[in-house]
Structure formats: C-alpha cells, structure tokens
Motif scaffolding. Structure first.
Motif, mmCIF file in Angstrom:
data_model
loop_
_atom_site.group_PDB
_atom_site.id
_atom_site.type_symbol
_atom_site.label_atom_id
_atom_site.label_comp_id
_atom_site.label_asym_id
_atom_site.label_seq_id
_atom_site.Cartn_x
_atom_site.Cartn_y
_atom_site.Cartn_z
ATOM 1 N N GLY A 154 0.783 -1.222 0.000
ATOM 2 C CA GLY A 154 0.000 0.000 0.000
ATOM 3 C C GLY A 154 0.817 1.275 0.000
ATOM 4 N N THR A 155 2.130 1.160 0.171
ATOM 5 C CA THR A 155 3.001 2.333 0.189
ATOM 6 C C THR A 155 3.586 2.581 -1.200
ATOM 7 O OG1 THR A 155 3.617 1.918 2.494
ATOM 8 C CG2 THR A 155 5.056 3.382 1.208
ATOM 9 N N PRO A 156 3.429 3.779 -1.783
ATOM 10 C CA PRO A 156 3.984 4.047 -3.110
ATOM 11 C C PRO A 156 5.512 3.942 -3.120
ATOM 12 C CG PRO A 156 2.374 5.717 -2.486
ATOM 13 C CD PRO A 156 2.663 4.921 -1.251
ATOM 14 N N VAL A 157 6.042 3.383 -4.192
ATOM 15 C CA VAL A 157 7.487 3.281 -4.403
ATOM 16 C C VAL A 157 7.783 3.865 -5.772
ATOM 17 C CG1 VAL A 157 9.465 1.738 -4.654
ATOM 18 C CG2 VAL A 157 7.705 1.234 -2.945
ATOM 19 N N THR A 158 8.665 4.850 -5.831
ATOM 20 C CA THR A 158 8.989 5.514 -7.093
ATOM 21 C C THR A 158 10.124 4.786 -7.805
ATOM 22 O OG1 THR A 158 8.329 7.652 -6.188
ATOM 23 C CG2 THR A 158 9.699 7.683 -8.168
ATOM 24 N N LEU A 159 9.855 4.336 -9.025
ATOM 25 C CA LEU A 159 10.860 3.637 -9.830
ATOM 26 C C LEU A 159 11.128 4.411 -11.111
ATOM 27 C CD1 LEU A 159 9.570 -0.078 -9.648
ATOM 28 C CD2 LEU A 159 11.221 1.052 -8.139
ATOM 29 N N THR A 160 12.332 4.254 -11.638
ATOM 30 C CA THR A 160 12.628 4.807 -12.959
ATOM 31 C C THR A 160 11.875 3.982 -14.001
ATOM 32 O OG1 THR A 160 14.536 3.389 -13.374
ATOM 33 C CG2 THR A 160 14.926 5.440 -12.167
ATOM 34 N N ALA A 161 11.862 4.485 -15.243
ATOM 35 C CA ALA A 161 11.150 3.780 -16.315
ATOM 36 C C ALA A 161 11.705 2.372 -16.518
ATOM 37 C CB ALA A 161 11.242 4.579 -17.607
ATOM 38 N N ASP A 165 9.895 -1.326 -15.821
ATOM 39 C CA ASP A 165 9.749 -2.389 -16.822
ATOM 40 C C ASP A 165 10.387 -3.695 -16.362
ATOM 41 O OD1 ASP A 165 8.321 -0.756 -18.495
ATOM 42 O OD2 ASP A 165 10.048 -0.172 -19.712
ATOM 43 N N ILE A 166 11.491 -3.600 -15.626
ATOM 44 C CA ILE A 166 12.116 -4.812 -15.076
ATOM 45 C C ILE A 166 11.181 -5.463 -14.071
ATOM 46 C CG2 ILE A 166 13.975 -5.672 -13.593
ATOM 47 C CD1 ILE A 166 15.820 -3.613 -14.935
ATOM 48 N N LEU A 167 10.616 -4.657 -13.178
ATOM 49 C CA LEU A 167 9.684 -5.200 -12.194
ATOM 50 C C LEU A 167 8.460 -5.801 -12.878
ATOM 51 C CD1 LEU A 167 8.866 -5.629 -9.240
ATOM 52 C CD2 LEU A 167 7.807 -3.350 -9.303
ATOM 53 N N ALA A 168 7.957 -5.143 -13.920
ATOM 54 C CA ALA A 168 6.789 -5.657 -14.638
ATOM 55 C C ALA A 168 7.095 -7.018 -15.259
ATOM 56 C CB ALA A 168 6.354 -4.663 -15.714
ATOM 57 N N THR A 169 8.305 -7.177 -15.784
ATOM 58 C CA THR A 169 8.707 -8.459 -16.359
ATOM 59 C C THR A 169 8.675 -9.564 -15.312
ATOM 60 O OG1 THR A 169 10.109 -7.400 -18.033
ATOM 61 C CG2 THR A 169 10.596 -9.696 -17.499
ATOM 62 N N LEU A 170 9.268 -9.287 -14.149
ATOM 63 C CA LEU A 170 9.311 -10.289 -13.084
ATOM 64 C C LEU A 170 7.922 -10.542 -12.502
ATOM 65 C CD1 LEU A 170 12.504 -9.039 -11.182
ATOM 66 C CD2 LEU A 170 12.353 -10.957 -12.783
#
Length: 240
Positions: A154-161, A165-170
């Motif tokens: 529930g806590t926002p985490v700011t990621l680079t683009a 995309d790496i997290l989305a892949t995993l």
C-alpha cells in the motif's frame, strides 16, 4: 532459449554424445552426468534451466532422481526412456516431469521439445502478453501499468522507467526465474546494445527502494541463472 544450461543425464556415453552434439548445434550450454547421484550433485552446482533425464539409470533411476529434485526444485525435466510403457509416462508426469521422449529418438525432435519447455518456463513469448495486463500483483507488490505506479503493502514506491519495466517483467511471471538476457529483452526492447550486467545495478536499486518499505527481499537471485520475484515479506508492519 539458447545460452541456458541443460543438464544431460544418461549412463550411455553414446546417447550423451548424441544429445550434447545436438544441443551444441543449437547453441545451448550443457553439463553431463552418468548416474543419479552425479545428476543431483551437478544440479546443485550448475543450477540448470532444464534436465534431460534418462529413466533407466543404474542404482538410482531417473524416477528417484526426479523425486529428490522435486523436494527442493521446480527445474523442468524431460524424461528419456527405452520403454514406451504408458505407466512409465504417467508416473513420470505425476512426479512433475514436463515431457517424455522414447528411445530411439530424433535429435531434432528432442531439441524442439527442449525449446518448447524452456519457452513455457521463460519470459513471455510476446511483449503484448504482458502489456495486455494493465495491473499486476503478487503478494504485497502491486503495479499499475496505466498509471506507471507501484505500491508495496500500500506504500507508493517511485521507480525509474527501466526499473518499472524490469519489475513488470518479473511480476508478470512470479516465481519463474528470468535470465539477465530475458529481462534485458523485455525492459530494453529499443536498445539491445546494453550490457546484461546493467540489469544487476537496476535490481540493486529496486531492492534498495523496496527495502525502505520493509520488502528488500522481494527479488531473489538464483545464482548462475538470473532473478525471480518471490513472496514479499513486509517488515515493521508496512502493508501487512
């Protein structure tokens, strides 16, 4: 996918040579073992992407090897057998094997089956498969593609683009191990000249950011292979 390590287990040196020659022609990296004990030892050492496993091994047969492996590993297994008995195929598949090939076999067919299994366990075959899923969630980690937004417990985490995309892949295939090359192909679709070791730096950054909300252990390193997304254990009461 060529470049992944295949463990070939067969007590017949001629069969091993035939398989290894076919794998080499297809640009696969391989290791070999001649019996069950050596197969278990090699599986620990080289952490293969797939095991081609003969059922008729001396002392510890392939079915027993599979039983031992399945206690701690989900590595794909392709059984080889000199017998075409239905009961062998059923037992093998019930133990967790992914496919079954009867001797004598066509090396070309074997390589095709190897490739098909690896494709099922690897990154999505087409980027659109992941893109079609606007929201992804596993454990405490949630990712919204439409908003380019990530939360952990529930806590926002700011990621680079690129980190996103790496997290989305995993996150698209949690618990599945992705090689650096597979992650690179998904996250850097427009820039294939980036070193795959750059992935390590991005993974470290994601872990550090997740660590600030008590979930630094979400991305697991599978030594010698790559990375996978595991269950997020949120600490200090963040997100439950």
């Amino acid at each position: 996918m060529p470049g992944q390590t295949i463990l070939v287990v067969d007590d017949d040196p001629h069969i091993r040579d035939v398989i290894c020659f076919a794998l080499q022609k297809a640009s696969y990296v391989f290791e070999v073992a001649a019996d069950g004990k050596e197969a278990l030892d090699k599986a620990l050492l080289c952490n293969p992407s797939l095991i081609v496993l003969d059922i008729g091994l001396p002392e510890m047969d392939g079915l027993d090897v599979c039983r031992h492996l399945r206690r701690t590993s989900e590595v794909p297994i392709l059984f080889l057998s000199a017998r075409d008995d239905e009961i062998d195929r059923i037992v093998g598949l019930e133990l967790g094997a992914d496919d079954y090939v009867t001797k004598p076999f066509s090396p070309r067919e074997l390589i095709a089956r190897v490739g098909a299994i690896l494709k099922r366990y690897g990154a999505p075959a087409a980027a659109e498969t992941v893109e079609d899923l606007p929201a992804l969630r596993f454990g405490a980690v949630e990712l919204d593609r439409s908003q380019r937004h990530v939360t952990v417990g529930g806590t926002p985490v700011t990621l680079t683009a690129i980190e996103f995309d790496i997290l989305a892949t995993l996150l698209a295939r949690p618990k599945i191990v992705f090689t650096r090359e597979q992650i690179l192909q998904n996250a850097y679709r427009d820039n294939i000249h980036v070193s795959d070791r750059t992935i390590d730096s991005h993974i470290r950054n994601i872990r550090a950011k997740f660590g600030t909300v008590g979930c630094g252990d979400a991305i697991e390193t599978v030594h010698g292979v790559g990375f996978r997304l595991g269950p997020c254990r949120v600490e200090n009461g963040n997100g439950g």
